[in-house]
Design a protein around this motif. Structure first.
Motif, short mmCIF file in Angstrom:
data_model
loop_
_atom_site.label_atom_id
_atom_site.label_comp_id
_atom_site.label_asym_id
_atom_site.label_seq_id
_atom_site.Cartn_x
_atom_site.Cartn_y
_atom_site.Cartn_z
N ARG A 1 5.55 7.42 9.46
CA ARG A 1 4.81 7.46 10.71
C ARG A 1 3.34 7.10 10.51
O ARG A 1 2.68 6.64 11.42
CB ARG A 1 4.91 8.85 11.33
N ASP A 2 2.86 7.35 9.31
CA ASP A 2 1.45 7.09 9.08
C ASP A 2 1.28 5.75 8.38
O ASP A 2 2.03 5.41 7.48
CB ASP A 2 0.85 8.21 8.22
N LYS A 3 0.25 5.03 8.79
CA LYS A 3 -0.01 3.72 8.21
C LYS A 3 -0.25 3.83 6.70
O LYS A 3 0.22 3.00 5.91
CB LYS A 3 -1.26 3.14 8.91
N ARG A 4 -0.97 4.88 6.32
CA ARG A 4 -1.31 5.03 4.90
C ARG A 4 -0.06 5.29 4.06
O ARG A 4 0.09 4.77 2.95
CB ARG A 4 -2.31 6.18 4.71
N THR A 5 0.86 6.08 4.62
CA THR A 5 2.12 6.31 3.90
C THR A 5 2.86 4.99 3.73
O THR A 5 3.36 4.67 2.66
CB THR A 5 3.01 7.28 4.70
N GLU A 6 2.88 4.24 4.79
CA GLU A 6 3.60 2.97 4.76
C GLU A 6 3.01 2.06 3.69
O GLU A 6 3.73 1.44 2.90
CB GLU A 6 3.52 2.30 6.13
N ASP A 7 1.66 1.99 3.68
CA ASP A 7 1.01 1.16 2.67
C ASP A 7 1.39 1.60 1.27
O ASP A 7 1.65 0.77 0.40
CB ASP A 7 -0.52 1.26 2.82
N TYR A 8 1.47 2.91 1.08
CA TYR A 8 1.76 3.40 -0.28
C TYR A 8 3.21 3.14 -0.67
O TYR A 8 3.47 2.61 -1.75
CB TYR A 8 1.46 4.90 -0.36
N VAL A 9 4.12 3.50 0.22
CA VAL A 9 5.53 3.38 -0.18
C VAL A 9 5.99 1.93 -0.24
O VAL A 9 6.96 1.60 -0.92
CB VAL A 9 6.49 4.19 0.73
N THR A 10 5.28 1.05 0.43
CA THR A 10 5.66 -0.35 0.32
C THR A 10 4.90 -1.03 -0.81
O THR A 10 5.03 -2.23 -1.02
CB THR A 10 5.37 -1.10 1.63
N GLY A 11 4.10 -0.25 -1.54
CA GLY A 11 3.46 -0.79 -2.74
C GLY A 11 2.19 -1.58 -2.46
O GLY A 11 1.79 -2.40 -3.27
N ARG A 12 1.56 -1.35 -1.26
CA ARG A 12 0.36 -2.10 -0.97
C ARG A 12 -0.88 -1.52 -1.68
O ARG A 12 -1.88 -2.17 -1.78
CB ARG A 12 0.12 -2.17 0.54
N PHE A 13 -0.78 -0.27 -2.11
CA PHE A 13 -1.85 0.28 -2.97
C PHE A 13 -1.28 1.44 -3.77
O PHE A 13 -0.16 1.88 -3.54
CB PHE A 13 -3.06 0.73 -2.13
N GLY A 14 -2.06 1.92 -4.70
CA GLY A 14 -1.64 3.10 -5.48
C GLY A 14 -0.75 2.74 -6.64
O GLY A 14 -0.40 1.61 -6.88
#
Lengths: 303, 329
Positions: free
Chosen positions: A290-303
């Motif tokens: 639901r959160d953009k930041r979660t999405e970025d993380y789990v899709t490998g866009r950062f972290g």
């Protein structure tokens, strides 16, 4: 156990009396009506699977550094929950607040409550050693006691906590069996633990924590020092154990989180203290964050 | 190379040679020189002692360590009529007083170290640690004076008490009621002297205990006591023995403090509460001022015996440490 169903629904401002509490709370909407309907993985509380654990508005500090901010999260009995997030987001710190290992760091401070079976483990007058017997822990680096044999290692918890067990041979076999190590070590129980490989040592550590029959098992990146084969076996072990206890696992490996956990919680620090961004059933967190930041993380866009 | 059988298609292992840099070669020379210097000095002392003592050793043979008669008889004109150099009494006194020192000092030192490392509050700890280190550098004559003036009168009381209730054990028995200036009192003074160094070393070793092992124990529901027993002691055991050996070395070689509190009597005395004995180092101190050349040689031989005794005990300790060190590390 009904309380445990409402994963993260607790209003984090419900404790105004908290000493070091900051007024601003996590802004992430965590309405979990859809979560409940979606939960088909494991129905918690339906059988005696250890105890659930509830973190209520947990803050953590190291000296003046605010490391963890207002985390409210439930771990339902008999489920596996993974804590994910980039390095330094406070997930290990959070894990260590759950069995009072946090306070070993000299400057560490804490606010909030952690409820085990409805009772605050930080309440004054609580025997810390009893808490740690009920909430076991497996560390990142395998750390068997080198002065003890394999068998002694497994039973070391009984000795350390001065528990009398009637039939230690059975217990020894049972714990090693549950940790998936019995067949490999049954003929070498009198060897020193350092003779084992890293993966075997880690499973020995799991067996060791099982011997005192904890209701909850905390695992702090248990596979990060291991090769894929050992990792696979430990994940198998986790799946077996989850039938009888509550497990919380910190992991950097999102595939691992997806493989072993029923629920996942994503923590993130934007330079300040780590915060809980989102928690949901694992399948949902990975497929429809639901959160953009979660999405970025789990899709490998950062972290 | 010769152990690997040549196989078709498999090359022979290459000989690997590294040429160290100039700076590395230079530093190697410096380090080697430093290391050899201390060995050289020690070796020269040993040679000197052996050279001066060899005559006496040849004369006395085994009687040097089995006889307890130490006497030089001269006639009126100053010629030596008869001489006899036996160290048995001093040897026994050395071992006895040092053993008492270890038996009393090491347990206290280990407990102090555990307290400082695991129980003392943060503020008091820093203060106490520097105090202990300061005490390790305290001049031994002050321990001796304190032992003579302050401790001897009260230790006499304890000695009498021990004798009264444990006199049936041979080492607590006395042939005559002389309780002052006994090996027991010397041992207690030595114990107090070695406590700081043993504490300091034990604490240092305990503080190296890997944190992950300590945490593993606590995470299993250990109390502080059971954690210390299961993790800290196995890890620190060999270091504690090492510290005790340093203390033992100091106790055996201690001169002034023992000289102040212990009667030098040429009589083998195993009974620690009885006021007779002495140790080799204080014998040397007592005799060196008035000794002629012959007796000086005998004192050198005594020094050699002390040297060898220390060496033997240290080697035994190393063996023990090696055996203990394998587990728990």
């Amino acid at each position: 156990m009904d309380d445990n169903q409402n994963l993260g629904q607790e209003d984090s401002q419900s404790k105004p009396g908290e000493e070091k509490k900051e007024m601003k709370t996590s802004t992430t909407p965590r309405s979990l009506a859809d979560v409940a309907s979606n939960r088909s993985i494991k129905e918690p509380g339906t059988n005696p699977l250890g105890s659930g654990l509830e973190a209520r508005g947990v803050h953590a500090w190291f000296g003046s550094k605010h490391a963890l901010k207002d985390v409210t999260l439930d771990f339902a009995a008999g489920t596996v929950t993974s804590l994910i997030g980039p390095s330094g987001c406070g997930k290990s710190t959070f894990l260590r607040t759950l069995n009072r290992m946090h306070e070993f760091i000299p400057t560490a401070a804490l606010a909030g409550e952690v409820l085990l079976g409805g009772k605050d483990i930080y309440a004054s007058g609580t025997d810390v050693t009893k808490i740690r017997l009920r909430i076991g822990m497996v560390f990142q680096k395998p750390n068997p006691f080198p002065s003890m044999t394999i068998g002694q290692n497994v039973l070391s918890g009984l000795k350390l906590a001065q528990i009398k067990a009637p039939n230690t041979d059975d217990l020894l076999e049972e714990c090693l069996e549950r940790a998936g190590l019995w067949s490999e070590v049954k003929d070498r129980l009198n060897e020193h633990a350092s003779a084992l490989s890293g993966g075997q040592q880690q499973r020995l550590c799991i067996a060791r924590s099982l011997a005192v029959r904890p209701e909850v098992l905390l695992m702090d990146e248990p596979c990060s020092a291991l090769d894929p084969g050992s990792t696979f076996r430990i994940e198998e072990t986790i799946s077996h154990l989850a039938k009888t206890m509550t497990i919380v696992i910190v992991t950097h490996n999102m595939q691992q989180a997806a493989r072993v956990s029923d629920y996942s919680a994503f923590l993130l620090s934007d330079g300040g203290p780590g915060e809980l961004i989102e928690s949901a059933p694992t399948s949902e967190l990975f497929s429809r964050p639901r959160d953009k930041r979660t999405e970025d993380y789990v899709t490998g866009r950062f972290g | 190379m010769s152990t690997i059988a040549p196989e078709r298609g498999v090359p022979a292992p290459r000989v690997l040679v590294t040429k160290p840099r100039r700076s590395d070669q230079f530093f190697r020379v410096v380090v080697t020189l430093g290391g050899l210097t201390s060995l050289l000095i020690l070796g020269l002392i040993l040679i000197f002692l052996a050279y001066r003592g060899v005559e006496v050793i040849r004369m006395e043979g085994f009687a040097l360590i089995t006889s307890s008669d130490w006497s030089v008889v001269e006639d009126e004109s100053g010629n030596v009529v008869s001489q006899s150099y036996g160290l048995a009494a001093m040897l026994v006194g050395t071992i006895l007083s040092a053993s008492i020192a270890i038996a009393i000092g090491v347990p206290i030192a280990v407990l102090s170290a555990l307290f400082l490392e695991f129980y003392a509050g943060k503020k008091i700890r820093g203060f106490l640690v520097s105090l202990v280190d300061l005490m390790a550098a305290f001049p031994s004559i002050l321990f001796g004076l304190w032992g003579f003036l302050v401790m001897m009168p009260s230790a006499e009381y304890w000695a009498k008490l021990l004798n009264k209730y444990f006199g049936w054990i041979p080492i607590f028995d006395v042939p005559a009621p002389v309780f002052t200036r006994s090996p027991f009192i010397a041992g207690v003074v030595l114990a107090i002297m070695i406590i700081p160094i043993c504490t300091s070393i034990s604490r240092e070793v305990f503080s190296q205990t890997p944190l992950d092992r300590i945490q593993a124990a606590y995470a299993l529901g250990a109390t502080r006591l059971s954690m210390i027993r299961a993790v800290v002691i196995p890890f620190g055991r060999s270091g504690v023995v090492g510290g005790a050996m340093l203390g033992l070395g100091r106790a055996m070689g201690e001169t002034v403090a023992v000289y102040t509190v212990l009667n030098i009597v040429y009589q083998v005395n195993w009974q620690m509460l009885f006021g007779a004995g002495g140790n080799i180092a204080s014998l040397i101190l007592l005799k060196i001022g008035e000794a002629d050349r012959e007796e000086t040689n005998a004192l050198m031989a005594a020094g050699l015996v002390l040297f060898v005794l220390t060496l033997v005990i240290n080697s035994l300790a190393n063996l023990l440490v090696g055996r203990l060190g394998k587990t728990g590390r």
